[in-house]
Design a protein around this motif. Structure first.
Motif, PDB file in Angstrom:
ATOM      1  N   UNK A   1      13.497  54.676 -19.181  1.00 57.12           N
ATOM      2  CA  UNK A   1      12.832  55.103 -20.386  1.00 57.12           C
ATOM      3  C   UNK A   1      13.321  56.473 -20.786  1.00 57.12           C
ATOM      4  N   UNK A   2      13.206  56.825 -22.055  1.00 56.06           N
ATOM      5  CA  UNK A   2      13.613  58.139 -22.493  1.00 56.06           C
ATOM      6  C   UNK A   2      15.107  58.304 -22.506  1.00 56.06           C
ATOM      7  N   UNK A   3      15.836  57.182 -22.485  1.00 55.75           N
ATOM      8  CA  UNK A   3      17.285  57.247 -22.566  1.00 55.75           C
ATOM      9  C   UNK A   3      17.961  57.545 -21.259  1.00 55.75           C
ATOM     10  N   UNK A   4      17.227  57.526 -20.155  1.00 54.57           N
ATOM     11  CA  UNK A   4      17.810  57.856 -18.863  1.00 54.57           C
ATOM     12  C   UNK A   4      18.105  56.592 -18.078  1.00 54.57           C
ATOM     13  N   UNK A   5      19.196  56.611 -17.363  1.00 54.31           N
ATOM     14  CA  UNK A   5      19.512  55.506 -16.461  1.00 54.31           C
ATOM     15  C   UNK A   5      18.672  55.682 -15.209  1.00 54.31           C
ATOM     16  N   UNK A   6      17.942  54.657 -14.828  1.00 56.27           N
ATOM     17  CA  UNK A   6      17.061  54.746 -13.669  1.00 56.27           C
ATOM     18  C   UNK A   6      17.842  55.122 -12.421  1.00 56.27           C
ATOM     19  N   UNK A  57      14.615  51.625 -23.892  1.00 53.65           N
ATOM     20  CA  UNK A  57      15.594  52.539 -23.312  1.00 53.65           C
ATOM     21  C   UNK A  57      16.927  52.413 -24.035  1.00 53.65           C
ATOM     22  N   UNK A  58      17.744  53.438 -23.864  1.00 54.45           N
ATOM     23  CA  UNK A  58      19.025  53.475 -24.578  1.00 54.45           C
ATOM     24  C   UNK A  58      20.155  52.920 -23.729  1.00 54.45           C
ATOM     25  N   UNK A  59      20.289  53.451 -22.507  1.00 56.18           N
ATOM     26  CA  UNK A  59      21.415  53.032 -21.667  1.00 56.18           C
ATOM     27  C   UNK A  59      20.973  52.145 -20.509  1.00 56.18           C
ATOM     28  N   UNK A  60      19.715  51.748 -20.490  1.00 59.72           N
ATOM     29  CA  UNK A  60      19.230  50.823 -19.466  1.00 59.72           C
ATOM     30  C   UNK A  60      18.105  50.013 -20.084  1.00 59.72           C
ATOM     31  N   UNK A  61      17.448  49.194 -19.260  1.00 61.89           N
ATOM     32  CA  UNK A  61      16.324  48.399 -19.750  1.00 61.89           C
ATOM     33  C   UNK A  61      15.005  49.100 -19.432  1.00 61.89           C
ATOM     34  N   UNK A  62      13.931  48.601 -20.038  1.00 57.13           N
ATOM     35  CA  UNK A  62      12.606  49.148 -19.778  1.00 57.13           C
ATOM     36  C   UNK A  62      12.209  48.964 -18.313  1.00 57.13           C
ATOM     37  N   UNK A  63      11.329  49.842 -17.843  1.00 61.81           N
ATOM     38  CA  UNK A  63      10.815  49.801 -16.471  1.00 61.81           C
ATOM     39  C   UNK A  63       9.315  49.473 -16.546  1.00 61.81           C
ATOM     40  N   UNK A  64       8.952  48.194 -16.623  1.00 57.42           N
ATOM     41  CA  UNK A  64       7.567  47.824 -16.961  1.00 57.42           C
ATOM     42  C   UNK A  64       6.571  47.860 -15.809  1.00 57.42           C
TER      43      UNK A  64
END
Length: 581
Positions: A1-6, A57-64
């Motif tokens: 989220x927030x454009x960050x890669x987890x 998210x921008x470079x990854x998927x959501x973390x639900x």
């Protein structure tokens, strides 16, 4: 989220090691039934999954993460529980279950919220996450009876905006599966190992983990366990896991065991799968044989048999007693209380102080905590004699003490009942000067000493619970961690009730609900989690009940200790149980 890669470590922790046990809290049921409330209900376990969630998210998927609420008659929402966070997934299948009592005679509206959890919060205990800081993915609502009356016991609902407003875009759907929980004393310890797994990586070896699901009558599956991820290994061996019969139903119930190669993107690659019952797994262990994984094939509907195999290196059936089995057979919970007398609470003479005594009879934050918590804790302590201490205050004579008897006695710390605590607290406020710093270590060490003495006595049936009421500003965090780690192999739990509006971040560190065990300054890991933190403001706002908050983790901590020592309920109550040595 927030454009960050987890982050990789957080993602792997989110995937692996989730092992819910029997979350139906019989301690809560026992408390209420003993108060005269009849349990005219069936305990139900909700399994949640979602599909086609929004990707914020921008470079990854959501973390639900999903949150389940009961909707009260006045429209207010009471939180029932939260799932774990699954990283980088728009189609999550959560392992963490939500338990609820199904009353067939009343309508029970439920509301489901799904959030995308910011990467900066990964590793934080889910129950302490501030939901307003997370991205809202959608909500759905139904009644509990709508789920349990379906033949499949499953209901899929389209997610909408907050307030039930239908969005112009597809926000995905959430599926709820309900199953009645059945008390199960039998469990199985299993160690899984694999050999010759297919390599799904190009520049390294696969990072495998197992997901175990129970096959339900409708033909679908309900995930019940995920192992940890083992890096760069085609012949992995996982830590021991424990499955109880409630999770898998019976020894003949088919289980789907899938092996995946972990990817930080959330697109975990299937290495292979197989179906085996617990009885089949027992046979694999006895015969020292492996079972081949298969891979679905579109050609002629045939499955391809793979070289990779699953082995069972350990299989051990055991009897697991419940919290109430111990309590009803004669085990005692001995409660100890410690009250914060540091200056950060504010001068007791000022109305804005957490220690201010209102002449009108209105209780301050500490008095409320003592009264509301006391109703619960005294129920499990038969003699109602509570050692009660203060810490962080300057006692008569001018000495700053971090563990003084609340009643002012030089020899005995015990007071009688909740009324005794209230009386000693009021008396101490008139004779003790608020000071500091805030040190938890001395009172924890005192409680640990009592627990150690009881453990060394013959046939001890005592388990100690230290209740610390504090405004939350802790000075000796590392020393406190050291004390908690040292005490983690004793019959002791620590309940911390936070009063006021302070930042309780340090309390959340002590309450190791993120799966990470506390580590002392010498590198020693805690044997088990023994701390439970409850912010009083959440209790008073009605978000959680005092009973549920205090008894949420205590039974599991109690059981973890008893099982680690192979201590069973008393023989007079359970004729097949071994006496305590």
């Amino acid at each position: 989220m927030g454009g960050c890669l987890s982050d990789m470590k957080g993602a792997k922790e989110a995937v692996g090691g989730i092992a819910p046990g029997n979350n139906t809290n019989d301690a809560v049921d026992f408390f209420y039934t003993a108060q005269g409330f009849q349990p005219l209900f069936t305990n139900v376990e909700l399994s949640l999954s979602a599909s086609n969630l929004l990707d914020l998210d921008i470079v990854s998927k959501s973390d639900p993460m999903a949150v389940v609420y009961a909707k009260k008659g006045d429209g207010k929402l009471e939180e029932l529980g939260r799932t774990e966070v699954i990283t980088n997934s728009l189609n999550p299948e959560w392992i963490e279950k939500i338990n609820i009592a199904f009353h067939f005679e009343i309508v029970q509206p439920l509301v489901f919220h799904v959030y995308d959890i910011d990467t900066s919060y990964h590793g934080v205990p889910t129950k302490t996450l501030k939901l307003n800081d997370q991205e809202f993915l959608g909500e759905a609502s139904c009644t509990l009876s709508e789920i349990v009356t379906k033949q499949s016991r499953s209901l899929t609902i389209r997610l909408q905006n907050k307030g039930g407003n239908i969005s112009q875009i597809n926000q995905g759907a959430i599926t709820i599966h309900a199953e009645e929980t059945v008390a199960a004393k039998n469990a199985v310890d299993i160690i899984f190992r694999c050999s010759h797994l297919d390599n799904k990586d190009i520049f390294s070896k696969s990072d495998p983990f197992l997901r175990i699901s129970r096959v339900v009558e409708s033909g679908g599956t309900v995930p019940i366990f995920k192992t940890e991820v083992i890096d760069n290994n085609l012949n992995p061996k996982w830590r021991p896991l424990c499955l109880n019969f409630q999770q898998f139903g019976s020894k003949d119930t088919p289980l789907l065991i899938e092996c995946f190669d972990f990817n930080s993107s959330g697109n975990h690659v299937l290495i292979g799968k197989l179906k085996k019952s617990v009885a089949d797994l027992e046979k694999l262990y006895q015969e020292k044989k492996g079972a081949n994984f298969v891979m679905p094939s579109t050609r002629n509907g045939q499955e391809k048999v793979l070289k990779g195999q699953l082995f069972v290196d350990q299989y051990c059936e055991k009897e697991q007693f419940s919290f109430i089995d111990y309590i009803s057979s004669g085990f005692e919970l001995n409660f100890l209380v410690a009250v914060d007398f540091t200056a950060s609470n504010g001068s007791p003479q000022q109305p804005d102080s957490l220690h201010y005594i209102d002449l009108s009879g209105r209780l301050n934050s500490y008095q409320k905590a003592i009264m509301e918590v006391g109703e619960v804790i005294q129920f499990y302590d038969s003699d109602k004699l509570f050692p009660a201490w203060g810490f962080g205050g300057k006692i008569p004579g001018g000495t700053i003490s971090h563990c003084f008897n609340l009643n002012g006695s030089p020899t005995s710390s015990e007071v009688v009942g909740v009324e005794g605590i209230m009386e000693a607290y009021g008396s101490a406020l008139r004779s003790v000067t608020l000071s500091g710093p805030t040190l938890f270590g001395p009172v924890i060490n005192m409680a640990a000493q009592m627990a150690a003495e009881a453990l060394s006595s013959y046939n001890s049936t005592k388990y100690y619970v230290l209740l610390i009421i504090t405004d939350g500003v802790v000075t000796d965090l590392q020393e406190t961690i050291d004390s908690v780690v040292k005490a983690s192999d004793l019959p002791l739990s620590i309940l911390i009730v936070g009063v006021g509006s302070a930042d309780f971040t340090s309390m959340e560190v002590l309450d190791a609900d993120n799966g990470r065990r506390l580590k002392s300054s010498t590198g020693r890991l805690a044997t088990r989690d023994i701390v439970q933190f409850v912010p009083m403001r959440e209790v008073q706002s009605g978000q959680i009940s005092v009973v549920q908050a205090l008894l949420e983790e205590l039974p599991s901590q109690f059981l973890a200790f008893m099982r680690s020592r192979d201590i069973k309920p008393l023989v007079s109550h359970f004729p097949h149980a071994r006496s305590i040595q």
